[in-house]
Every structure is written in C-alpha cells, then in structure tokens.
Write an enzyme that holds these catalytic residues in place. Sequence first.
Site, PDB file in Angstrom:
ATOM      1  N   LYS A   7       1.039  -1.182  -0.064  1.00  0.00           N
ATOM      2  CA  LYS A   7       0.064   0.032   0.073  1.00  0.00           C
ATOM      3  C   LYS A   7       0.879   1.437  -0.041  1.00  0.00           C
ATOM      4  CE  LYS A   7      -2.724   2.377   3.398  1.00  0.00           C
ATOM      5  NZ  LYS A   7      -3.617   2.363   4.578  1.00  0.00           N
TER       6      LYS A   7
HETATM    7  C1  R5P Z   1      -2.177   4.786   7.749  1.00  0.00           C
HETATM    8  O1  R5P Z   1      -1.030   4.312   7.777  1.00  0.00           O
HETATM    9  C2  R5P Z   1      -3.253   4.058   7.788  1.00  0.00           C
HETATM   10  O2  R5P Z   1      -2.948   2.860   7.827  1.00  0.00           O
HETATM   11  C3  R5P Z   1      -4.574   4.192   6.909  1.00  0.00           C
HETATM   12  O3  R5P Z   1      -5.190   3.123   6.851  1.00  0.00           O
HETATM   13  C4  R5P Z   1      -4.102   4.626   5.641  1.00  0.00           C
HETATM   14  O4  R5P Z   1      -3.461   5.959   5.633  1.00  0.00           O
HETATM   15  C5  R5P Z   1      -5.382   4.722   4.567  1.00  0.00           C
HETATM   16  O5  R5P Z   1      -6.373   5.593   5.002  1.00  0.00           O
HETATM   17  P1  R5P Z   1      -6.265   7.100   4.409  1.00  0.00           P
HETATM   18  O6  R5P Z   1      -7.078   6.947   3.188  1.00  0.00           O
HETATM   19  O7  R5P Z   1      -7.122   8.070   5.437  1.00  0.00           O
HETATM   20  O8  R5P Z   1      -5.076   7.631   4.288  1.00  0.00           O
END
Ligand code: R5P
Length: 261
Positions: free
Chosen positions: A175
């Site tokens: 990710k």
């Molecule tokens: C951050 O490390 C968290 O794992 C969140 O899950 C991630 O950032 C995704 O969420 P967002 O779309 O709010 O950035």
Amino acid sequence: MDWGMQNRYNSLFNKKSGKTIFFAVDHGYFMGPTTGLEDISKAAEPLLPYTDVLMLSRGALRNGIDPEMTTPIALRVSSGTSILNQDALLHEGWSVSMEEAIRLNTAIAAFSITVGMPVSERDTILDYSALIDEAERFGMPTLAVTAVGRGLERDARYLSLATRMAGELGARMVKTYFCEGFEKVVETSLVPVVIAGGKKIPEKDALQMAKNALIAGAVGIDMGRNIFQSENPVAMMRAVNGLVHEDLSVKQAYKIFQDLK
Ligand code: R5P
C-alpha cells in the site's frame, strides 16, 4: 503459495472485477478518535456491503465490529508511536502476534515501514522482515504500508524505491501513495499495489486519483478518510465501487455520489 496463504490472498479480491477496495478505519491506533471514526461501529457497518476488505486494529475489531461480519480483515500489526510525537512518528514495531492475527480470522497483516527515515528505517525494515518470517510460517500474507516521514517527497522515485523494497523483503501486497508517474511504481513493484487515499479532498478529486491509480495498474485502493469523512460515506463508497469494480468513468462515479448523497 500454500493453500491457506492462497485462500487468504484470494479472499481480498472482488470475484467479478479482480480488484479490491480496502476500507481503512485503523487510524485510531496512532491518531486516537479520528474525525468520522469516533464510533467505529457506526462508521464501518453501513459500508461493509460495499467493502472488500476492512482494515483496522484488533481493539477496533473486537469492540466495534459484530463477529457475524464476513468481510475479510486486514489487521494492523504494527504500532509504537502516536501523532503527538512528531519526531518519532511512524517509528513502528511489530505489535500483534501471528497467533492473535489468526484468532481474529485475519486475511492479511498490515505493517508500516519508513524507508528513508534516519532513525526508524532500519528498525521498521528488520521488524517487518521478522514478521514476514512468522507470517509465512502461518500462511498469512502481509501488506507493507510505505509510510512517508516528514521531509520526504512522495514522488515516483521515492515511492518506487519503497514499494520495490517492500516486495523484496517479502510483502505479498504493498500500500503506497499515488503520485505523478505512478506507472513506474507499479511496473517496478514485485507484488500488486493498492493506493492509500490520504487526507480528505473533494470527492471528485478523490475519485479522479483512484481512477488514475487504476489506469496506472493499481489492483485497487485502500481508502479511509476520503470515505468516512465524506459528507455521505455510503454514497462515496458506492461511487468508489462503480469506479473500481465496474470500470466507470470519474464522471459516472461522481454522478452516483451526487444522486445518492
Ligand atoms: C495509515 O497508515 C493508515 O494505515 C490508514 O489506513 C491509511 O493511511 C489509509 O487511510 P487514508 O485513506 O485515510 O489515508
């Protein structure tokens, strides 16, 4: 992949489109009661019918989600710092055992690495590697989250480096953030890539970013704030579904949002 690993991995993807929507509600593990997630049950449950994978901490899962849920779980298994400690932010370590991850019926275990950060880089990489050894032993895929520390540019050069490193370490999926030239990040990655949403931006812009990432080769998105902080999270999630699973244009997906909100 052995059977258990393959079965967990396959469960992450929508059968029709072959793509995935992770709904991220794990922010509380370092941000506390994040806007929109004050009540995890209320935030997550209406969106579960449109979610391929729910990403959260073990505490949020146990206390906020009905065990009758059948949505696959991406369990946050790293932690170590809070948003208050900006100097050490995201200096994380392995914080949930594989035994616990399996007890919670986890489909993929998520860990943040901080490539390029002077203090935390080595620790997060070595701890993630130790987690991977254990996870592979139990047939558990891991998701590397390429957290970007202060002072680092979220550009294709940096994100390709972090994403490729994660795959080389043994991540089964990465990710990362979307950027200009994202094709390079995907093309040089050893494993499938999903994008994080990041801070809340207007719905149409978030849909455009997701579309651009899909066109560049992402297998899906892992989005949190741009869904749960939307003025209508269900409408936004359904628009995202149209985009990711039905290959709708941004215009068509945005119309879904506008019609439903
Ligand atoms: C951050 O490390 C968290 O794992 C969140 O899950 C991630 O950032 C995704 O969420 P967002 O779309 O709010 O950035």
